[in-house]
Design a protein around this motif. Sequence first.
Motif, PDB file in Angstrom:
ATOM      1  N   UNK A   1      16.479  11.422  -8.122  1.00 42.55           N
ATOM      2  CA  UNK A   1      15.116  11.636  -7.645  1.00 42.55           C
ATOM      3  C   UNK A   1      14.231  10.448  -8.016  1.00 42.55           C
ATOM      4  N   UNK A   2      14.419   9.913  -9.231  1.00 44.36           N
ATOM      5  CA  UNK A   2      13.656   8.736  -9.660  1.00 44.36           C
ATOM      6  C   UNK A   2      13.962   7.544  -8.750  1.00 44.36           C
ATOM      7  N   UNK A   3      15.243   7.366  -8.406  1.00 41.30           N
ATOM      8  CA  UNK A   3      15.641   6.281  -7.511  1.00 41.30           C
ATOM      9  C   UNK A   3      14.993   6.451  -6.133  1.00 41.30           C
ATOM     10  N   UNK A   4      14.938   7.684  -5.670  1.00 36.30           N
ATOM     11  CA  UNK A   4      14.349   7.960  -4.351  1.00 36.30           C
ATOM     12  C   UNK A   4      12.842   7.684  -4.365  1.00 36.30           C
ATOM     13  N   UNK A   5      12.170   8.057  -5.454  1.00 36.93           N
ATOM     14  CA  UNK A   5      10.734   7.767  -5.577  1.00 36.93           C
ATOM     15  C   UNK A   5      10.503   6.253  -5.588  1.00 36.93           C
ATOM     16  N   UNK A   6      11.362   5.528  -6.302  1.00 37.12           N
ATOM     17  CA  UNK A   6      11.239   4.069  -6.356  1.00 37.12           C
ATOM     18  C   UNK A   6      11.402   3.459  -4.965  1.00 37.12           C
ATOM     19  N   UNK A   7      12.337   3.985  -4.191  1.00 38.81           N
ATOM     20  CA  UNK A   7      12.544   3.528  -2.811  1.00 38.81           C
ATOM     21  C   UNK A   7      11.283   3.742  -1.970  1.00 38.81           C
ATOM     22  N   UNK A   8      10.716   4.927  -2.080  1.00 39.91           N
ATOM     23  CA  UNK A   8       9.506   5.250  -1.309  1.00 39.91           C
ATOM     24  C   UNK A   8       8.367   4.326  -1.712  1.00 39.91           C
ATOM     25  N   UNK A   9       8.227   4.081  -3.019  1.00 41.98           N
ATOM     26  CA  UNK A   9       7.162   3.193  -3.507  1.00 41.98           C
ATOM     27  C   UNK A   9       7.390   1.756  -3.053  1.00 41.98           C
ATOM     28  N   UNK A  10       8.639   1.313  -3.080  1.00 45.86           N
ATOM     29  CA  UNK A  10       8.947  -0.047  -2.631  1.00 45.86           C
ATOM     30  C   UNK A  10       8.554  -0.215  -1.164  1.00 45.86           C
ATOM     31  N   UNK A  11       8.858   0.792  -0.380  1.00 48.54           N
ATOM     32  CA  UNK A  11       8.504   0.737   1.041  1.00 48.54           C
ATOM     33  C   UNK A  11       6.976   0.761   1.208  1.00 48.54           C
ATOM     34  N   UNK A  12       6.320   1.575   0.389  1.00 48.91           N
ATOM     35  CA  UNK A  12       4.857   1.637   0.448  1.00 48.91           C
ATOM     36  C   UNK A  12       4.220   0.300   0.111  1.00 48.91           C
ATOM     37  N   UNK A  13       4.778  -0.382  -0.866  1.00 46.45           N
ATOM     38  CA  UNK A  13       4.238  -1.695  -1.239  1.00 46.45           C
ATOM     39  C   UNK A  13       4.446  -2.703  -0.125  1.00 46.45           C
ATOM     40  N   UNK A  14       5.593  -2.662   0.514  1.00 47.07           N
ATOM     41  CA  UNK A  14       5.820  -3.600   1.602  1.00 47.07           C
ATOM     42  C   UNK A  14       4.878  -3.292   2.756  1.00 47.07           C
ATOM     43  N   UNK A  15       4.697  -2.026   2.997  1.00 45.84           N
ATOM     44  CA  UNK A  15       3.809  -1.590   4.070  1.00 45.84           C
ATOM     45  C   UNK A  15       2.386  -2.122   3.833  1.00 45.84           C
ATOM     46  N   UNK A  16       1.917  -1.984   2.601  1.00 48.36           N
ATOM     47  CA  UNK A  16       0.578  -2.486   2.261  1.00 48.36           C
ATOM     48  C   UNK A  16       0.500  -3.996   2.381  1.00 48.36           C
ATOM     49  N   UNK A  17       1.559  -4.657   1.922  1.00 53.59           N
ATOM     50  CA  UNK A  17       1.607  -6.112   1.969  1.00 53.59           C
ATOM     51  C   UNK A  17       1.528  -6.580   3.426  1.00 53.59           C
ATOM     52  N   UNK A  18       2.330  -5.917   4.287  1.00 53.67           N
ATOM     53  CA  UNK A  18       2.322  -6.279   5.710  1.00 53.67           C
ATOM     54  C   UNK A  18       0.927  -6.090   6.306  1.00 53.67           C
ATOM     55  N   UNK A  19       0.249  -5.027   5.897  1.00 51.52           N
ATOM     56  CA  UNK A  19      -1.105  -4.762   6.390  1.00 51.52           C
ATOM     57  C   UNK A  19      -2.079  -5.836   5.936  1.00 51.52           C
ATOM     58  N   UNK A  20      -1.904  -6.243   4.669  1.00 50.98           N
ATOM     59  CA  UNK A  20      -2.792  -7.252   4.102  1.00 50.98           C
ATOM     60  C   UNK A  20      -2.637  -8.559   4.891  1.00 50.98           C
TER      61      UNK A  20
END
Lengths: 174, 174
Positions: free
Chosen positions: A141-160
């Motif tokens: 579950x921790x690994x899955x949360x990390x995956x979701x967060x990693x994707x969220x960070x990339x998503x924000x970066x792309x938006x920026x």
Amino acid sequence: MRIIGIDPGVGRVGYGVVEADGDRWRAIAYGVIATEPGRRPADRLLAIAEALEALLRQTDPQAAAVERLFFKANVTTAMAVSEARGVILLVLGRRGLNVAEYTPTEVKQAIAGNGRADKGQMQAMVRLLLGLPAPPAPDDAADALALALAHGQRFRFDRRIAAGGRGEEAARRV
Amino acid sequence: MRIIGIDPGVGRVGYGVVEADGDRWRAIAYGVIATEPGRRPADRLLAIAEALEALLRQTDPQAAAVERLFFKANVTTAMAVSEARGVILLVLGRRGLNVAEYTPTEVKQAIAGNGRADKGQMQAMVRLLLGLPAPPAPDDAADALALALAHGQRFRFDRRIAAGGRGEEAARRV
């Protein structure tokens, strides 16, 4: 913006759903989908599909990230996990979700700033980023949360990047 | 009694549907489900699931046999094929079909009486067993027909055993 992260497996599929909350993230749901070892492969795949479909109905994420597998040693295990991964990709695709794929190294780099971060460092970072009272468990579950967060960070970066001169403010409106 | 045989792959999934016709078998449908190489893995899995579901609606088999994979060399290929295989097992399972799994050696043994039969021998036997005017093509479809026939032969054999003293006649009523 809700993102589901999934760590594929046969016996245990880790999942974590996170949501952007201003410039922070919070955990909506996380845990594992467990299947019985004694059951036939087709039945275990069916159980994974059904549990994942129910989870998607409940949490309704708009994006998904799934761990990309790299196996060196045990081909039999790699094939069994890949069967589950195929089912997971199908279920996400049928819900109209675009699926991003990250290797464990990419996730570690994104979350801990170090592609070789250990389990403890990763759990500490996930806990910090999500403001959890304790490190998330179990590991899948921790690994899955990390995956979701990693994707969220990339998503924000792309938006920026896309926002360009409009600066930081645009990046916060995820 | 209709049986579908499936030879899993990502670019090409072979299928063959056979039906018992007295003490013979005939081919109802055979061919391949092909997916575009350039598309994303999740989209290719979705295409496989949809084509297989349509095929099951059209041909309505009562039993299924899927090739069991043994890979030694290329783990990346093994994982991609396993993803497709997982999707295939899920689609068959959702239709309520029990899925039998056979290795290529088991299929060769069942059809040609020799676990090391070559491609030409196998195609000749499949052609003979199904009374086809020419050897079935392409290879993936021929392999899938052989899988379905191998399962059909086991099914008949099991019935014959179950029938016991009632002899050959019972075995024919498949």
